[in-house]
Enzyme design. Structure first.
Site, PDB file in Angstrom:
ATOM      1  N   CYS A  75       0.805  -1.231   0.000  1.00 28.57           N
ATOM      2  CA  CYS A  75       0.000   0.000   0.000  1.00 28.57           C
ATOM      3  C   CYS A  75       0.832   1.273   0.000  1.00 28.57           C
ATOM      4  O   CYS A  75       0.704   2.119  -0.892  1.00 28.57           O
ATOM      5  CB  CYS A  75      -0.920   0.022   1.214  1.00 28.57           C
ATOM      6  SG  CYS A  75      -2.089  -1.342   1.318  1.00 28.57           S
ATOM      7  N   HIS A 131      -2.542   6.974   4.014  1.00 32.19           N
ATOM      8  CA  HIS A 131      -1.491   5.986   4.308  1.00 32.19           C
ATOM      9  C   HIS A 131      -0.100   6.412   3.846  1.00 32.19           C
ATOM     10  O   HIS A 131       0.727   5.586   3.466  1.00 32.19           O
ATOM     11  CB  HIS A 131      -1.851   4.619   3.697  1.00 32.19           C
ATOM     12  CG  HIS A 131      -1.253   3.477   4.491  1.00 32.19           C
ATOM     13  ND1 HIS A 131      -1.227   2.179   4.045  1.00 32.19           N
ATOM     14  CD2 HIS A 131      -0.660   3.450   5.721  1.00 32.19           C
ATOM     15  CE1 HIS A 131      -0.648   1.401   4.938  1.00 32.19           C
ATOM     16  NE2 HIS A 131      -0.298   2.150   5.965  1.00 32.19           N
TER      17      HIS A 131
END
Length: 577
Positions: A75, A131
């Site tokens: 990610c 993130h």
């Protein structure tokens, strides 16, 4: 090193109708729909009849189905790559993900896509996942080029109450949801995919059309939620998949179904507000699915080898589709190798956004090639180079080099093969489902025929070619923890035949190219330790920046001192402060 560059330069043409000389409003709207942890085999345009995705498929069949779309395998590195146009090794983001209480993030000196597009007159919005760091306030989305953010900072959260629970820490449960910089509970109780879709529609409906729109709709789906309740989907969506026996996979299918509906609703909003005819819509998954292991969602990358956080095709080859009326050629399957590094220069070129000459991007502008459906050109691409965990993955055109692996090789196999007899009963009318989808309805173009759908779907269905040689022959055995492996993806896309023993010189040449890239790598920016100052109990029950918070204090800003002073000094060196 990239052989494609001279070809692309020769193909460069003026894109009439994409932008005007003096009007920002003539620039196309850019919508990026970023899916989290979806498997290559989990959209029906790749041939599976188990989970049907008619809206996503209609987007691909009417645009460009990106059949060789590559991404970093995790990610945080993947999102950093999209927004910088650089390999993770050139931003320090190559090692692992940002764990909730780790004090690091995407370095401030990096200029991001939203900053560059905002400077060119765009209104910039992030809906959903970030993130890329939040331990410092100036690392958060609205400090990095986004005018507005509605969503969360961490890698995942609960789909309904928007909290993050770290079960291996003695922390309070914390809310991780923001509208811009303020904690936000307005979506509490609403399924995350629906909440983000509603917000995306509001952004579109309220958008001032005198400015072009840049929006990243960054879904939580189909990542798992908190570890104590990972698989979450609306009951009515899960009920559509009674033909899937495994309850985890069935819930995963419900998560995908909700996501597919979101794509249709987002496209509908663009059409209803008169924006679709001057928009570019990019959809892809940030990495492969984690079929088993940590944060596993039962996704399938089959027949590719491996999964998320691995060097194999199952971790790095991503679902992808591009649609725009500005494309000269549409309705085809592209086998051009394209990487997440390419989207910044490609979308900037399509939008007429001039990029600073000192960005030092790794990506290329592929808009002319994609728009014209040009013959695929060779690419040399770095997929993984993590010297902390000790593995790398690299391709020179269709030759692939793999050295080392993750998790001691536990996920180096072919995972996620679908069960027989679990086809969706509606798959018999697949073509009609695509034509009846909301995406097809709003496009208003001539719908693809059954024959055309079958042709594109067949081209995009991945198979492992039958070869006369035996993959069990020891000469073809790949043990990447012991020695580097070599594959010919043109004839062996499923990575079953290691050719290192047969072509040692070629292996050596690829290893040398990886070593040359290693010499350009920045040190990993990761600070791999828990920082107790992140505890939501110190921040009124929220996950938020904590760089000026001392253990046991309130959330009031305090200057760093004593044992905490070294942390700020460390991060000044790495340009976080």
């Amino acid at each position: 090193m990239n052989l494609l560059l001279p070809v692309l330069l020769s193909l460069s043409v003026a894109i009439s109708g994409c932008h005007g000389e003096g009007e920002a409003s003539a620039k196309p709207n850019i919508i990026i729909i970023l899916i989290d942890d979806m498997g290559f085999n989990d959209v029906s345009f790749h041939g599976s009849n188990q989970i049907l995705t008619p809206n996503i498929d209609a987007l691909a069949y009417n645009g460009i189905l990106l059949n060789r779309h590559y991404v970093p395998n995790l990610c945080t590195p993947s999102r950093a790559t999209l927004l910088t146009g650089k390999y993770p090794i050139h931003t320090g983001m190559q090692h692992f993900v940002i764990v909730t209480d780790e004090p690091w993030g995407l370095p401030r000196q990096e200029r991001l896509m939203p900053e560059l597009f905002r400077d060119a007159g765009y209104a910039t919005h992030l809906v959903g996942k970030w993130h890329l760091g939040f331990w410092r306030k100036d690392l958060t989305p609205t400090m990095r080029g986004f005018d507005h953010h509605f969503g969360y900072y961490n890698g995942y959260m609960d789909y309904y109450d928007q909290t993050v629970r770290m079960l291996d820490r003695n922390y309070s449960t914390g809310l991780d949801f923001r509208r811009d910089l303020e904690p936000c509970r307005e979506a509490e109780g609403t399924y995350a995919t629906e909440a983000f879709t509603t917000e995306a529609r509001k952004v579109i409906e309220r958008h001032d059309k005198n400015r072009p729109l840049f929006m990243v709709l960054s879904h939580l789906a189909v990542h798992t939620g908190n570890e104590d309740n990972p698989m979450q989907a609306p009951e009515d969506e899960v009920a559509k998949f009674a033909h899937i026996r495994d309850p985890k996979r069935r819930t995963y299918a419900g998560m995908i179904s909700s996501l597919d509906k979101s794509v249709g609703q987002t496209m509908r909003a663009l059409a209803d507000n008169g924006m679709l005819n001057n928009s570019i819509v990019l959809l892809y998954s940030d990495n492969g699915a984690p079929t088993v292991g940590i944060h596993s969602n039962a996704g399938s990358n089959y027949p590719f080898r491996g999964q998320k956080e691995s060097p194999w095709e199952g971790g790095i080859r991503s679902v992808g589709a591009l649609w725009s009326p500005l494309l000269q050629q549409r309705g085809y399957v592209s086998n051009q190798a394209i990487h997440a590094i390419d989207w910044l220069p490609t979308l900037a070129a399509a939008a007429g956004v001039s990029l600073p000459s000192d960005l030092r991007l790794d990506g290329l502008n592929l808009w002319p090639s994609l728009s014209a459906s040009a013959q695929p050109q060779p690419r040399n691409l770095l997929h993984v180079l993590d010297d902390v965990f000790g593995y790398s993955s690299y391709t020179q055109d269709t030759l692939k080099y793999v050295n080392g692996s993750s998790f001691e090789g536990r996920y180096d196999h072919w995972l996620g093969e679908l069960e027989d007899g679990e086809e969706d009963p509606n798959s018999r009318d697949y073509g009609q489902l695509v034509r009846a989808s909301e995406v097809q309805a709003v496009l208003g173009s001539v719908a693809p025929t059954d024959d055309r759908i079958r042709q594109m779907r067949d081209e995009a269905t991945q198979r492992c070619p039958i070869q006369e040689r035996d993959p069990e022959d020891p000469v073809y055995l790949c043990e990447p923890l012991k020695a580097a492996c070599l594959f010919d993806l043109a004839n062996d896309p499923c990575e079953r035949y290691n050719l290192a023993n047969l072509y040692p010189l070629q292996l050596q040449l690829l290893a040398q190219e990886v070593e040359e890239l290693r010499l350009t790598a920045l040190p990993s920016a990761r600070v791999p330790r828990a920082d107790v100052r992140a505890d939501p109990a110190l921040h009124d029950g929220h996950w938020e920046w904590w760089n000026n918070t001392l253990p046991g204090s309130s959330a009031a800003a305090l200057p760093p001192s004593g044992p905490w002073l070294w942390l700020c000094l460390f991060n000044i060196v790495y340009s976080f402060c």
